[in-house]
Motif scaffolding. Sequence first.
Motif, PDB file in Angstrom:
ATOM      1  N   ILE A 294       4.479 -11.590   0.601  1.00  0.00           N
ATOM      2  CA  ILE A 294       3.318 -11.189   1.394  1.00  0.00           C
ATOM      3  C   ILE A 294       2.422 -10.216   0.636  1.00  0.00           C
ATOM      4  N   GLY A 295       2.963  -9.585  -0.379  1.00  0.00           N
ATOM      5  CA  GLY A 295       2.180  -8.645  -1.177  1.00  0.00           C
ATOM      6  C   GLY A 295       0.907  -9.264  -1.730  1.00  0.00           C
ATOM      7  N   TYR A 296       0.993 -10.534  -2.123  1.00  0.00           N
ATOM      8  CA  TYR A 296      -0.193 -11.210  -2.663  1.00  0.00           C
ATOM      9  C   TYR A 296      -1.278 -11.342  -1.600  1.00  0.00           C
ATOM     10  N   PHE A 297      -0.853 -11.628  -0.363  1.00  0.00           N
ATOM     11  CA  PHE A 297      -1.818 -11.693   0.741  1.00  0.00           C
ATOM     12  C   PHE A 297      -2.438 -10.314   0.965  1.00  0.00           C
ATOM     13  N   ASP A 298      -1.605  -9.318   1.072  1.00  0.00           N
ATOM     14  CA  ASP A 298      -2.089  -7.973   1.397  1.00  0.00           C
ATOM     15  C   ASP A 298      -3.059  -7.425   0.346  1.00  0.00           C
ATOM     16  N   ARG A 299      -2.723  -7.634  -0.917  1.00  0.00           N
ATOM     17  CA  ARG A 299      -3.615  -7.114  -1.970  1.00  0.00           C
ATOM     18  C   ARG A 299      -4.975  -7.802  -1.925  1.00  0.00           C
ATOM     19  N   ASN A 300      -4.959  -9.096  -1.673  1.00  0.00           N
ATOM     20  CA  ASN A 300      -6.230  -9.821  -1.590  1.00  0.00           C
ATOM     21  C   ASN A 300      -7.073  -9.334  -0.418  1.00  0.00           C
ATOM     22  N   ILE A 301      -6.437  -9.126   0.728  1.00  0.00           N
ATOM     23  CA  ILE A 301      -7.190  -8.658   1.891  1.00  0.00           C
ATOM     24  C   ILE A 301      -7.686  -7.234   1.656  1.00  0.00           C
ATOM     25  N   ALA A 302      -6.899  -6.455   0.928  1.00  0.00           N
ATOM     26  CA  ALA A 302      -7.326  -5.087   0.626  1.00  0.00           C
ATOM     27  C   ALA A 302      -8.595  -5.092  -0.218  1.00  0.00           C
ATOM     28  N   VAL A 303      -8.664  -6.004  -1.184  1.00  0.00           N
ATOM     29  CA  VAL A 303      -9.875  -6.090  -2.002  1.00  0.00           C
ATOM     30  C   VAL A 303     -11.059  -6.522  -1.140  1.00  0.00           C
ATOM     31  N   LEU A 304     -10.823  -7.493  -0.266  1.00  0.00           N
ATOM     32  CA  LEU A 304     -11.905  -7.926   0.637  1.00  0.00           C
ATOM     33  C   LEU A 304     -12.382  -6.756   1.490  1.00  0.00           C
ATOM     34  N   ARG A 305     -11.404  -5.984   1.994  1.00  0.00           N
ATOM     35  CA  ARG A 305     -11.765  -4.840   2.844  1.00  0.00           C
ATOM     36  C   ARG A 305     -12.601  -3.837   2.048  1.00  0.00           C
ATOM     37  N   ASP A 306     -12.224  -3.646   0.794  1.00  0.00           N
ATOM     38  CA  ASP A 306     -12.999  -2.737  -0.057  1.00  0.00           C
ATOM     39  C   ASP A 306     -14.443  -3.214  -0.162  1.00  0.00           C
ATOM     40  N   TYR A 307     -14.607  -4.527  -0.340  1.00  0.00           N
ATOM     41  CA  TYR A 307     -15.964  -5.080  -0.456  1.00  0.00           C
ATOM     42  C   TYR A 307     -16.758  -4.871   0.831  1.00  0.00           C
ATOM     43  N   ILE A 308     -16.142  -5.220   1.966  1.00  0.00           N
ATOM     44  CA  ILE A 308     -16.851  -5.075   3.254  1.00  0.00           C
ATOM     45  C   ILE A 308     -17.196  -3.605   3.500  1.00  0.00           C
ATOM     46  N   THR A 309     -16.255  -2.724   3.185  1.00  0.00           N
ATOM     47  CA  THR A 309     -16.498  -1.286   3.343  1.00  0.00           C
ATOM     48  C   THR A 309     -17.692  -0.851   2.501  1.00  0.00           C
ATOM     49  N   THR A 310     -17.729  -1.388   1.282  1.00  0.00           N
ATOM     50  CA  THR A 310     -18.849  -1.075   0.393  1.00  0.00           C
ATOM     51  C   THR A 310     -20.175  -1.505   1.022  1.00  0.00           C
ATOM     52  N   LEU A 311     -20.177  -2.705   1.590  1.00  0.00           N
ATOM     53  CA  LEU A 311     -21.406  -3.189   2.225  1.00  0.00           C
ATOM     54  C   LEU A 311     -21.823  -2.263   3.364  1.00  0.00           C
ATOM     55  N   LEU A 312     -20.830  -1.858   4.189  1.00  0.00           N
ATOM     56  CA  LEU A 312     -21.138  -1.013   5.344  1.00  0.00           C
ATOM     57  C   LEU A 312     -21.689   0.341   4.907  1.00  0.00           C
ATOM     58  N   SER A 313     -21.054   0.910   3.881  1.00  0.00           N
ATOM     59  CA  SER A 313     -21.503   2.256   3.484  1.00  0.00           C
ATOM     60  C   SER A 313     -22.809   2.184   2.697  1.00  0.00           C
ATOM     61  N   ALA A 314     -23.020   1.070   1.999  1.00  0.00           N
ATOM     62  CA  ALA A 314     -24.299   0.921   1.293  1.00  0.00           C
ATOM     63  C   ALA A 314     -25.442   0.864   2.294  1.00  0.00           C
ATOM     64  N   ALA A 315     -25.202   0.140   3.405  1.00  0.00           N
ATOM     65  CA  ALA A 315     -26.241   0.051   4.435  1.00  0.00           C
ATOM     66  C   ALA A 315     -26.498   1.414   5.054  1.00  0.00           C
ATOM     67  N   LYS A 316     -25.400   2.154   5.285  1.00  0.00           N
ATOM     68  CA  LYS A 316     -25.517   3.466   5.934  1.00  0.00           C
ATOM     69  C   LYS A 316     -26.299   4.441   5.054  1.00  0.00           C
ATOM     70  N   SER A 317     -25.935   4.456   3.760  1.00  0.00           N
ATOM     71  CA  SER A 317     -26.575   5.417   2.858  1.00  0.00           C
ATOM     72  C   SER A 317     -27.996   4.976   2.507  1.00  0.00           C
ATOM     73  N   GLY A 318     -28.311   3.733   2.845  1.00  0.00           N
ATOM     74  CA  GLY A 318     -29.671   3.277   2.624  1.00  0.00           C
ATOM     75  C   GLY A 318     -29.954   2.844   1.202  1.00  0.00           C
ATOM     76  N   SER A 319     -28.921   2.600   0.402  1.00  0.00           N
ATOM     77  CA  SER A 319     -29.134   2.203  -0.992  1.00  0.00           C
ATOM     78  C   SER A 319     -29.957   0.924  -1.092  1.00  0.00           C
ATOM     79  N   TYR A 320     -29.858   0.096  -0.037  1.00  0.00           N
ATOM     80  CA  TYR A 320     -30.521  -1.200  -0.104  1.00  0.00           C
ATOM     81  C   TYR A 320     -31.891  -1.158   0.582  1.00  0.00           C
ATOM     82  N   ALA A 321     -32.204  -0.035   1.272  1.00  0.00           N
ATOM     83  CA  ALA A 321     -33.395  -0.018   2.114  1.00  0.00           C
ATOM     84  C   ALA A 321     -34.674  -0.078   1.281  1.00  0.00           C
TER      85      ALA A 321
END
Lengths: 202, 202
Positions: A175-202
């Motif tokens: 299951i470690g392979y599943f978890d690590r992959n989802i963790a990377v995805l979560r990192d990406y989504i988190t990045t998108l959310l915080s980029a929007a918040k900080s306005g880097s893309y505005a």
Amino acid sequence: MNAADTRNRILMTAMELFWEKGYLSTSVSDILSRSQVHSGSLYHFFPGKQDVLVGVLELYRDGIGEMLLAPNWEGVDDPIDKVFALLAGYRTHLIVTDCTYGCPIGSLALEIHEPDPVVRDLMAANFTNWSAAIAGCFDTAADRLPPGTDCKALGEFVLTVMEGAVMQARTYRDIGYFDRNIAVLRDYITTLLSAAKSGSYA
Amino acid sequence: MNAADTRNRILMTAMELFWEKGYLSTSVSDILSRSQVHSGSLYHFFPGKQDVLVGVLELYRDGIGEMLLAPNWEGVDDPIDKVFALLAGYRTHLIVTDCTYGCPIGSLALEIHEPDPVVRDLMAANFTNWSAAIAGCFDTAADRLPPGTDCKALGEFVLTVMEGAVMQARTYRDIGYFDRNIAVLRDYITTLLSAAKSGSYA
DNA sequence: TGCTTGGTTGAATGTTCAATCAACTCTGCT
DNA sequence: AGCAGAGTTGATTGAACATTCAACCAAGCA
């Protein structure tokens, strides 16, 4: 037992078996013996084995809301949480089956190399419904994402990551392979959310 | 023709056929007729059909450098470019086969539900070699990535995205699904590179 | 020359498979 | 009661399958 019961029991049994062993490795006899149906009855309802597969794929397609989304999204309101709640559902399936059962549609898609157009369209429809449900989550959370984010592409990407992660967890039986992959995805989504918040893309 | 030739022709033919039609849908007769080898010769070199699969998986495992990485990385120096050059190689295979051929290992991994440990270990070894090669690229570019980036997990993630993207492109018979998935991956990698540059993680 | 070894030939074997079908039963209708 | 049609039974069929094997061949060596 009436006719609908028989037809239904064939489909439910075939659904189980195709998930367990795949389509090619499941014989009609397997379906008959587990469902306690005789061959003549099966061939009364279905012209052939492939038509049983079509029936199963239609069940998946029509049942995605009740069978897949609703159970995993119960009590989950935040749309981004919903994305990861659905992935957690797949994790649970891996856990309870010792990393042997994956995504039934994904397995069928890679197992059947030259699918009948009817079968291929149904597999595609299942993928479309799945990624559209995820895309809907991102649409709902659009105001927390960078402007111009392609939610549909993001839905397809989440499907991709789920399928790839399940494939690796199943192959390694870990299951470690599943978890690590989802963790990377979560990192990406988190990045998108915080980029929007900080306005880097505005 | 000597013995090594015969054995080799069997393996090369089986490699082709397993890629085209999958393992289960390829009969021993298929291998015999295309390779122009008689059944007795095949069974002289291989105890059974599964041992041919083992031979094929060993060829993939031992040939990843020469057969896969070297052709795609010719003239590509930048490690991040190498990641996407490898993915571009898979795109080419999809294009020239009208989106019918995917990753041979991925197909086998999902097709064979209860694999012999020998077979499973070989499929896992192939995945490990692939993602390790990508992880090596990220290691080389570690100074351009946020500090503490898990390059091994990133290598597994790229494998995941490739497999999922290939699966969708093949199911829909539409390269657009591959391209959109790779575009999202590229967005993520770009984010990592610029985050490291701007020092957001420092 | 004759023996040994590694490789080849292809018909034959036994099994499994999807699919068939003629006979049968049950149910609802008149 | 009598009928019609939907549904059921399970033995049977023929094709496809992986595998076997006895006979054969060719090269190298004594």
